[in-house]
Design a protein around this motif. Structure first.
Motif, short mmCIF file in Angstrom:
data_model
loop_
_atom_site.label_atom_id
_atom_site.label_comp_id
_atom_site.label_asym_id
_atom_site.label_seq_id
_atom_site.Cartn_x
_atom_site.Cartn_y
_atom_site.Cartn_z
N PRO A 228 2.65 52.79 15.64
CA PRO A 228 1.60 52.11 14.88
C PRO A 228 1.95 52.13 13.39
CG PRO A 228 0.63 53.69 16.39
CD PRO A 228 2.11 53.89 16.44
N ASN A 229 1.60 51.06 12.71
CA ASN A 229 1.72 50.98 11.26
C ASN A 229 3.16 50.89 10.73
OD1 ASN A 229 -0.41 50.66 9.50
ND2 ASN A 229 0.09 52.56 8.42
N ALA A 230 4.12 50.72 11.63
CA ALA A 230 5.51 50.69 11.19
C ALA A 230 5.84 49.39 10.44
CB ALA A 230 6.44 50.83 12.40
N GLY A 231 4.99 48.36 10.64
CA GLY A 231 5.25 47.08 9.99
C GLY A 231 5.68 46.01 10.98
N LYS A 232 5.37 46.20 12.27
CA LYS A 232 5.78 45.25 13.32
C LYS A 232 5.17 43.87 13.09
CE LYS A 232 3.92 47.84 16.48
NZ LYS A 232 3.47 48.91 15.55
N SER A 233 3.85 43.88 12.84
CA SER A 233 3.18 42.58 12.66
C SER A 233 3.67 41.90 11.39
CB SER A 233 1.66 42.79 12.60
OG SER A 233 1.22 43.39 13.79
N SER A 234 3.96 42.69 10.35
CA SER A 234 4.46 42.09 9.10
C SER A 234 5.80 41.42 9.36
CB SER A 234 4.62 43.17 8.03
OG SER A 234 3.43 43.90 7.89
N THR A 248 -2.97 45.22 8.61
CA THR A 248 -3.78 46.07 7.73
C THR A 248 -3.08 47.41 7.62
OG1 THR A 248 -5.08 47.30 9.36
CG2 THR A 248 -5.89 45.10 8.77
N GLY A 252 -2.91 51.00 14.45
CA GLY A 252 -3.62 50.50 15.64
C GLY A 252 -4.28 49.16 15.40
N THR A 253 -3.82 48.42 14.38
CA THR A 253 -4.43 47.10 14.09
C THR A 253 -4.18 46.13 15.24
OG1 THR A 253 -4.13 47.43 11.74
CG2 THR A 253 -4.46 45.17 12.47
N THR A 254 -2.94 46.06 15.70
CA THR A 254 -2.64 45.13 16.80
C THR A 254 -3.00 45.82 18.11
OG1 THR A 254 -0.78 44.34 15.49
CG2 THR A 254 -0.83 43.67 17.80
N ASN A 340 12.22 49.80 8.38
CA ASN A 340 11.31 49.03 7.52
C ASN A 340 10.70 49.89 6.41
OD1 ASN A 340 9.90 46.66 6.81
ND2 ASN A 340 8.08 47.41 7.90
N LYS A 341 10.20 49.20 5.43
CA LYS A 341 9.58 49.79 4.22
C LYS A 341 10.63 50.46 3.36
CE LYS A 341 5.17 50.42 6.63
NZ LYS A 341 3.88 51.14 6.74
N ASP A 343 11.49 49.65 0.59
CA ASP A 343 11.01 49.69 -0.81
C ASP A 343 10.31 51.01 -1.11
OD1 ASP A 343 9.18 48.46 1.15
OD2 ASP A 343 7.74 48.46 -0.50
N ASN A 360 12.27 44.97 4.02
CA ASN A 360 11.02 45.12 3.32
C ASN A 360 10.17 43.95 3.80
OD1 ASN A 360 8.87 44.88 1.60
ND2 ASN A 360 10.06 45.13 -0.29
N ALA A 361 9.25 44.23 4.71
CA ALA A 361 8.51 43.14 5.36
C ALA A 361 7.52 42.48 4.40
CB ALA A 361 7.78 43.67 6.59
N1 LIG Z 1 5.55 48.78 1.16
C1 LIG Z 1 5.67 48.22 2.34
N2 LIG Z 1 4.62 48.11 3.14
C2 LIG Z 1 4.76 47.52 4.35
C3 LIG Z 1 6.00 47.03 4.79
N3 LIG Z 1 5.84 46.50 6.03
C4 LIG Z 1 4.53 46.66 6.34
N4 LIG Z 1 3.86 47.27 5.31
C5 LIG Z 1 2.47 47.65 5.27
O1 LIG Z 1 2.25 48.59 6.32
C6 LIG Z 1 0.95 48.43 6.88
C7 LIG Z 1 1.07 48.21 8.38
O2 LIG Z 1 1.71 46.98 8.62
P1 LIG Z 1 1.57 46.20 10.00
O3 LIG Z 1 2.49 45.06 9.91
O4 LIG Z 1 0.15 45.94 10.28
O5 LIG Z 1 2.13 47.32 10.95
P2 LIG Z 1 2.13 47.33 12.56
O6 LIG Z 1 3.33 48.04 12.99
O7 LIG Z 1 1.91 45.98 13.07
O8 LIG Z 1 0.86 48.24 12.85
P3 LIG Z 1 -0.04 48.31 14.19
O9 LIG Z 1 -0.40 46.93 14.60
O10 LIG Z 1 -1.22 49.07 13.74
O11 LIG Z 1 0.74 49.04 15.20
C8 LIG Z 1 0.34 47.27 6.14
O12 LIG Z 1 -0.48 47.75 5.12
C9 LIG Z 1 1.53 46.52 5.59
O13 LIG Z 1 1.22 45.78 4.43
C10 LIG Z 1 7.14 47.19 3.93
O14 LIG Z 1 8.27 46.82 4.23
N5 LIG Z 1 6.91 47.78 2.74
#
Ligand SMILES: Nc1nc2c(ncn2[C@@H]2O[C@H](COP(=O)(O)OP(=O)(O)OP(=O)(O)O)[C@@H](O)[C@H]2O)c(=O)[nH]1
Ligand SMILES: [Mg+2]
Length: 457
Positions: A228-234, A248, A252-254, A340-341, A343, A360-361
């Motif tokens: 979760p929160n790794a940036g998959k959706s981004s 967000t 656990g957003t998705t 990811n991330k 930055d 950097n998503a």
């Molecule tokens: N600084 C930074 N923030 C990022 C990056 N990619 C994603 N984020 C932030 O990380 C948070 C989670 O991003 P999501 O894309 O929702 O992550 P996810 O893996 O889909 O999360 P779940 O759906 O909850 O499993 C958000 O606040 C994004 O803006 C990145 O490369 N750099």
């Protein structure tokens, strides 16, 4: 289905359009259309492949001004007499003309029935007929190219070549039985075996490439997975170039997966965003995670997204990550790891990720590299495309059966089980391949194939 029936359907998409085309095919195609024309009362007297201006009449009232194209059997798509009426577009006029035709002796065509007639009349073989639907549904450059090659008979040619080789071996084999001198027989035997192995290797090749041929038509499935929160959706949103998936900062957003089609380098990619893999806290989360695993199972390739920000390093994620990874490794899936991330990683720590795929998503940095890596994994070269490729699971399944029969033939021949065993195996191998091109068919199989078509094709 009656092959003698005269069938009719609207062949263009309904809706507002400049023109629409109604197609009529069958023994009585000309007579049926003549009945509703104002001027032309003997279409069969006209030259084939000519176009004529006329008016459609209903109870002495003009319905539309139209162009009539004439194709005489056997020089038409279906091999029968065909008339194509080009009328003004728009569903009211078009439907009305179709209704008149149906009232005058034709029946409504079933989906794909024009192409089915073309097949039954020997205009197309089965792989070529299947190519027609693939061309209509092609979404990308390469799926189109491979379908065109199939329509041109590239796959049929290859199948027919293998069929000929099987037949040649059978002849050789039958002759060999008549040799009484042991020396000659030994020599002949080794040639026969060599030929059998050659056939097997050609079938192996068809099957190996077949999986890729299927990707070309049906798309290559890529699932974005990770915690979760790794940036998959981004990353998903960057890949599909659309803010399709909700992002967000809350883990656990998705909860449910999201699917989008994209074209990469001419290939159709079916890309899935999934729920983060963790121990679900709520029922919804748990169901979402279960679905993620289903998607992982059916995916051709996984994009594993790691959150490498300093903040994530301080949590216990590392261990969890490893557990889930081990679980996925068991499934033996092709994997691209994305860090990811980037930055949020301090400059001196970035060295750790040298040579790795970092992104950097938020800005899209590294996304192009992700795309290149996906294309590399598909691994179909231009050269393969022009060869005859299997393009659907029907063909793949039957070629597999044929290869099994060849394997049996090799083993029955090697083990000297007796002439009739090997002959039987070779016969089975041929029959399967004949099914691929449609030399052997059954009604159920044809229905399954042609039901995929739209009406009017
Ligand atoms: N600084 C930074 N923030 C990022 C990056 N990619 C994603 N984020 C932030 O990380 C948070 C989670 O991003 P999501 O894309 O929702 O992550 P996810 O893996 O889909 O999360 P779940 O759906 O909850 O499993 C958000 O606040 C994004 O803006 C990145 O490369 N750099
Ligand atoms: Mg998400």
């Amino acid at each position: 289905m009656m092959i003698d029936d005269t069938i009719a359907a609207i062949s263009t998409a309904l809706g507002l359009a400049g023109i629409s085309i109604i197609r009529i095919s069958g023994k009585n195609a000309f007579q049926t259309v003549e009945k509703i024309l104002q001027n032309h009362k003997n279409l069969s007297a006209l030259k084939t492949h000519t176009i004529h201006y006329d008016k459609i009449i209903n109870h002495k009232k003009i319905v539309d001004n139209v162009l009539i194209s004439i194709f005489k059997e056997p020089h038409s798509y279906t091999g029968e007499n065909v008339v194509e009426i080009s009328c003004h577009g728009g569903s009211y006029v078009t439907q009305n003309i179709l209704k008149l035709i149906l009232q005058n002796g034709a029946r409504l065509a079933q989906p794909g029935e024009f192409t089915k007639k073309a097949f039954l009349n020997g205009k197309l073989d089965l792989t070529e007929a299947e190519a027609v639907i693939d061309i209509i549904s092609a979404k990308t450059k390469h799926s189109h190219e491979s379908a065109i090659n199939q329509l041109e008979g590239k796959l049929s040619k290859k199948i027919n070549e293998i069929l000929k080789k099987i037949k040649d071996v059978r002849i050789q084999f039958e002759l060999n039985i008549d040799f009484f001198e042991e020396d000659i027989q030994k020599k002949e035997e080794s040639i026969i075996l060599e030929n059998l192995y050659q056939i097997k290797s050609e079938l192996d090749d068809l099957i190996d490439k077949g999986e890729k041929g299927i990707f070309l038509q049906q798309g290559f499935t890529v699932a974005i997975v990770g915690e979760p929160n790794a940036g998959k959706s981004s990353i998903f949103n960057k890949l599909v170039e659309n803010e399709r998936s909700i992002v967000t900062e809350i883990p656990g957003t998705t909860t449910d997966y999201i699917e989008e089609d994209i074209a990469l380098d001419g290939y159709l990619i079916k890309i899935f965003d999934t729920a983060g893999l963790t121990k679900g806290k709520t029922l919804v989360e748990s169901i979402g995670i279960e679905r993620s695993y289903d998607i992982i199972d059916k995916a051709n390739l996984l994009l594993w997204v790691h959150d490498i920000s300093e903040q994530s390093r301080t949590t216990s994620k590392g261990r969890l990550n490893k557990n889930i990874r081990d679980e996925i490794k068991v499934k033996n899936k092709d994997l691209i790891e994305i860090y990811n991330k980037i930055d949020l990683v301090s400059v001196d720590k970035r060295k750790e990720y040298e040579g790795k795929l970092t992104t950097n998503a938020l800005t899209g940095e590294g996304i192009d590299k992700v795309k290149q890596n996906i294309v590399k994994k598909i691994g179909i070269s231009e050269l393969d495309l022009s060869a005859g490729l299997i393009s659907n699971t029907r063909q793949l399944a039957i070629v597999n059966i044929s290869r099994n029969s060849i394997n049996k033939a090799i083993s029955s021949y090697k083990n000297k089980l007796g002439y009739e065993f090997t002959a039987f195996d070779l016969q089975q191998a041929s029959e399967s391949l004949e099914e691929v091109v449609g030399k052997i068919t059954n009604e159920d199989m044809l229905n399954t194939i042609f039901n995929r078509f739209c009406i009017g094709k």
